[in-house]
Design a protein around this motif. Structure first.
Motif, PDB file in Angstrom:
ATOM      1  N   THR A 275       0.826  -1.216   0.000  1.00 17.49           N
ATOM      2  CA  THR A 275       0.000   0.000   0.000  1.00 17.49           C
ATOM      3  C   THR A 275       0.859   1.264   0.000  1.00 17.49           C
ATOM      4  O   THR A 275       0.503   2.252  -0.635  1.00 17.49           O
ATOM      5  CB  THR A 275      -0.939   0.015   1.216  1.00 17.49           C
ATOM      6  OG1 THR A 275      -0.172  -0.119   2.427  1.00 17.49           O
ATOM      7  CG2 THR A 275      -1.929  -1.140   1.139  1.00 17.49           C
ATOM      8  N   ARG A 276       2.003   1.217   0.699  1.00 17.11           N
ATOM      9  CA  ARG A 276       2.878   2.397   0.734  1.00 17.11           C
ATOM     10  C   ARG A 276       3.435   2.691  -0.651  1.00 17.11           C
ATOM     11  O   ARG A 276       3.435   3.843  -1.102  1.00 17.11           O
ATOM     12  CB  ARG A 276       4.017   2.154   1.726  1.00 17.11           C
ATOM     13  CG  ARG A 276       4.929   3.369   1.937  1.00 17.11           C
ATOM     14  CD  ARG A 276       6.020   3.030   2.914  1.00 17.11           C
ATOM     15  NE  ARG A 276       6.813   1.908   2.424  1.00 17.11           N
ATOM     16  CZ  ARG A 276       7.665   1.221   3.176  1.00 17.11           C
ATOM     17  NH1 ARG A 276       7.804   1.511   4.453  1.00 17.11           N
ATOM     18  NH2 ARG A 276       8.362   0.213   2.659  1.00 17.11           N
ATOM     19  N   SER A 277       3.885   1.645  -1.354  1.00 16.31           N
ATOM     20  CA  SER A 277       4.426   1.838  -2.705  1.00 16.31           C
ATOM     21  C   SER A 277       3.343   2.298  -3.669  1.00 16.31           C
ATOM     22  O   SER A 277       3.567   3.191  -4.500  1.00 16.31           O
ATOM     23  CB  SER A 277       5.048   0.529  -3.207  1.00 16.31           C
ATOM     24  OG  SER A 277       6.076   0.102  -2.344  1.00 16.31           O
ATOM     25  N   ALA A 278       2.168   1.675  -3.581  1.00 10.88           N
ATOM     26  CA  ALA A 278       1.072   2.053  -4.476  1.00 10.88           C
ATOM     27  C   ALA A 278       0.645   3.489  -4.234  1.00 10.88           C
ATOM     28  O   ALA A 278       0.336   4.231  -5.178  1.00 10.88           O
ATOM     29  CB  ALA A 278      -0.109   1.106  -4.276  1.00 10.88           C
ATOM     30  N   ASN A 279       0.642   3.918  -2.972  1.00 14.23           N
ATOM     31  CA  ASN A 279       0.254   5.294  -2.650  1.00 14.23           C
ATOM     32  C   ASN A 279       1.247   6.292  -3.247  1.00 14.23           C
ATOM     33  O   ASN A 279       0.862   7.358  -3.739  1.00 14.23           O
ATOM     34  CB  ASN A 279       0.154   5.470  -1.134  1.00 14.23           C
ATOM     35  CG  ASN A 279      -0.489   6.782  -0.743  1.00 14.23           C
ATOM     36  OD1 ASN A 279      -1.375   7.290  -1.437  1.00 14.23           O
ATOM     37  ND2 ASN A 279      -0.043   7.354   0.357  1.00 14.23           N
ATOM     38  N   LYS A 280       2.533   5.944  -3.218  1.00 15.48           N
ATOM     39  CA  LYS A 280       3.536   6.828  -3.815  1.00 15.48           C
ATOM     40  C   LYS A 280       3.339   6.932  -5.324  1.00 15.48           C
ATOM     41  O   LYS A 280       3.473   8.011  -5.898  1.00 15.48           O
ATOM     42  CB  LYS A 280       4.944   6.314  -3.498  1.00 15.48           C
ATOM     43  CG  LYS A 280       5.387   6.559  -2.063  1.00 15.48           C
ATOM     44  CD  LYS A 280       6.821   6.100  -1.848  1.00 15.48           C
ATOM     45  CE  LYS A 280       7.282   6.412  -0.432  1.00 15.48           C
ATOM     46  NZ  LYS A 280       8.680   5.960  -0.200  1.00 15.48           N
TER      47      LYS A 280
END
Length: 651
Positions: free
Chosen positions: A604-609
């Motif tokens: 989720t952190r990578s996708a949010n970036k």
């Protein structure tokens, strides 16, 4: 800790506390179980006293049948006490309540240790037939998981039990507990619960608008009730379909039943109405011991299907009556702009609102209001005055921006982009909520969501080209057929294909392309394997080796067309220490595959970036929507090509 043969087995410190699960960690669960214990003791009144701070006494007192000293030692002090064997499934009542009848909740006696949520020792006073016994119970013992530290006797009229503990941890909030209990036990005039002297208004069918028997072939009886929550007490019911067995709530109500969403939880109907499914004590064997969910069985699936069918029928009936109410509310929200329209314009907007609700009963009030506002703006623009007024007030930069927007975008183009962004942000929000929720049914919500949202694993997988392939299907059946029986491949209704393994779920898709040889035939060019570990698992060396083995088995299967590149992702809640996060699989010195470990948080952190941190700019958008409802929303709008592998029953 193991002793020698002379002393036998010993117990580690706090063994019982550490094995009680949520009862010893969650004050809401602990106090719910203690109230249920009072019900099982034939009580008519339960008094909970919750202190304002730690280091003060929390007490639970009831007027049930109480116990003699011998009964206490034979029941309370027996680990894994079998209530059905020693006391039967029916509740014992004090003599003056002769004729009362109840079915007991308890089965294994675990709930009685709820006070260990607050400290490592507690006290019990219990009396019957005018004689009482008191005990101090502790857990600091190597010989026993819990023991009587101190014992005494006293005289007291009547019957009952009082539990006391000096709170050291997990101090509950009295108001929150009062509201929680109100939503977990059905109203019974013979059972009153008070928290700090204030009665708990146990849930009843106030606001009942329909009742119907659910006839389920081969299953115990059940009834369905439709409740208008706008007429109920504050804590009476949650939104969604609530399952009550023997007067006690099972799990948490939701519009997602089993693996299928009934309706969008944001719809007006969903926010106003709830459905209660009341099942008698014949369904008790189908409930997990902690009452968090039902067990997986054919009977339970039949109950879920009946509940879903009933909800859809009721929704179709009631939604028609909400047309006028919903359309009027949308007009009221935009009343200032609505007043500025001509009489003809107001009539057209009002007619549009009614028609939209009729055509789309599940439309949320926010969407309906936005649609009405858009039409009002169009009506204003027809006259030209409102548009000219706005244009005269635009500064130079806004004029340039509007000109660029209108020259490059149509309204439909802009909406298409926003819908796709919203869908992806909803995926991220759903995973964040579900992966951190211990009560979430990962197999039916989190796992299907992640396996179909391939873009989470990188932009290279964000392609509609990933699909099924005959040779890939054949290879997969060879690889997984080694360890799974034929009946493990069963197609799940209306779901992306997910292969259920022993401790994980797995999704396999690939891309095809033309071979650059003279034949110009299509071949598999790349294969994506997504394996999600069940439970709050850590990814270790064994899990990475297992994924490595999948790729090796595919390469050796002899069933693949072409020489594809394999990418395998192993997803869990954490990565164990000293575990390599990535490994390569080579064949004749050429890299043929990679295995990568990742956590839900990393996804989720990578996708949010990659989405320019848009979710952080609109944090309130998904705040009030549960993870299960977000997952259902996404699952209804997204799709994945079927591989053809069929998961076992229960997914």
């Amino acid at each position: 800790m193991i002793a020698d043969a002379a002393t036998g087995s010993l117990f580690e410190e706090n063994y019982l506390v550490r094995t009680l699960g949520r009862i010893a960690q969650d004050p809401e669960v602990a106090l719910t179980e203690l109230v249920a214990n009072a019900w099982d003791a034939g009580a008519s009144l339960v008094d909970l006293t919750i202190p304002p701070t730690n280091e003060l006494a929390l007490t639970v007192e009831d007027d049930g049948h109480g116990m003699s000293a011998a009964q206490f030692k034979g029941r309370w002090m027996k680990l894994g006490y079998n209530r059905l064997k020693h006391q039967s499934a029916m509740v014992e009542f004090p003599p003056e309540r002769h004729g009362w009848r109840r079915r007991a909740y308890g089965r294994n006696g675990v709930g009685r240790h709820g006070l260990l949520c607050f400290a490592d020792q507690y006290s019990v006073e219990t009396w019957r037939e005018d004689k009482g016994a008191n005990f101090d119970i502790g857990t600091q013992s190597e010989e026993n998981p819990f023991k009587i530290e101190k014992e005494g006797s006293f005289l007291r009229k009547g019957h009952g039990t009082k539990l006391s503990v000096i709170v050291q941890r997990h101090l509950p909030n009295a108001d929150a507990i009062r509201g929680l209990l109100a939503g977990r036990f059905v109203h019974d005039p013979q059972f009153v619960v008070r928290v700090n002297g204030v009665s708990v208004a146990l849930a009843d069918q106030t606001g009942l608008i329909e009742k119907q028997d659910l006839r389920i072939a081969g299953c115990p009886p059940a009834e369905a009730f439709v409740v208008d929550t706008s007429r109920t007490a504050k804590y009476t019911l949650y939104q969604g379909i609530a399952f009550w067995v023997n007067g006690r709530l099972v799990g948490v109500p939701s519009w997602v039943v089993g693996s299928e969403a009934v309706i969008d939880g944001r719809a007006r109907f969903a926010k106003r109405f709830s459905i209660v499914i009341k099942a008698d004590d014949g369904w008790l064997p189908e409930v997990e011991q902690d009452w968090v969910r039902f067990k997986s069985s054919k009977k339970v699936e039949a109950l879920f299907e009946a509940a879903r069918d009933y909800a859809k029928k009721v929704f179709a009936q009631i939604s028609a009556t909400l047309v006028e109410e919903s359309s009027e509310e949308a007009l009221v929200k935009n009343r200032e702009d609505f007043k500025e329209l001509s009489p003809l314009g107001r009539a057209e907007v009002a007619s549009f609102a009614r028609d939209l609700v009729k055509a789309t009963p599940t439309v949320s009030q926010d969407v309906l209001s936005a649609a009405v506002q858009a039409l009002i703006n169009i009506e204003k623009a027809r006259g030209g005055a409102a548009l000219l007024d706005k244009l005269t007030k635009l500064d130079e930069s806004d004029v340039e921006g509007l000109d660029r927007l209108l020259s490059q975008w149509t309204v439909n183009d802009a909406l298409s982009v926003l819908d796709e962004i919203d869908q992806r942000l909803a995926v991220i929000a759903a995973i964040e909520k579900l992966s951190g929720d211990e009560a979430a049914d990962e197999l039916h919500t989190l796992h299907p969501l992640v396996t179909q949202a391939r873009w989470l694993f990188g932009p290279e997988f964000d392609s509609s080209e990933y699909a099924s392939n005959v040779s890939l299907k054949t290879a997969a059946e060879k690889v997984f057929g080694k360890s799974l029986p034929a009946q493990a491949f069963i197609n799940a209704k209306k779901r992306p294909d997910i292969l259920v393994l022993k401790d994980s779920t797995c999704s396999i898709v690939g891309t095809e392309g033309f071979d650059h040889s003279d034949t110009m035939l299509t071949r598999i060019q790349s294969v994506l394997i997504i394996e999600l570990k069940k439970g709050r698992s850590a990814i270790g060396r064994d899990e990475m080796t297992q994924a490595d083995g999948y790729i090796q088995d595919f390469l050796e299967s002899g069933a693949l067309e072409g020489t594809p590149m394999f990418r395998a992702f192993v997803v869990g809640h954490e990565i164990a220490a000293k575990t390599a996060g990535e490994k390569e699989i080579k064949e004749d010195g050429v890299v043929r595959g990679r295995v990568q470990a990742t956590t839900y948080h990393q996804l989720t952190r990578s996708a949010n970036k990659r989405l320019f941190r848009l979710k952080e700019r609109i944090p309130a958008r998904y705040e009030d929507v549960s993870g299960a409802d977000l997952s259902a929303k996404v699952m209804q709008t997204a799709s994945q090509a079927s591989l053809g592998l069929r998961p076992p029953n229960g997914i």
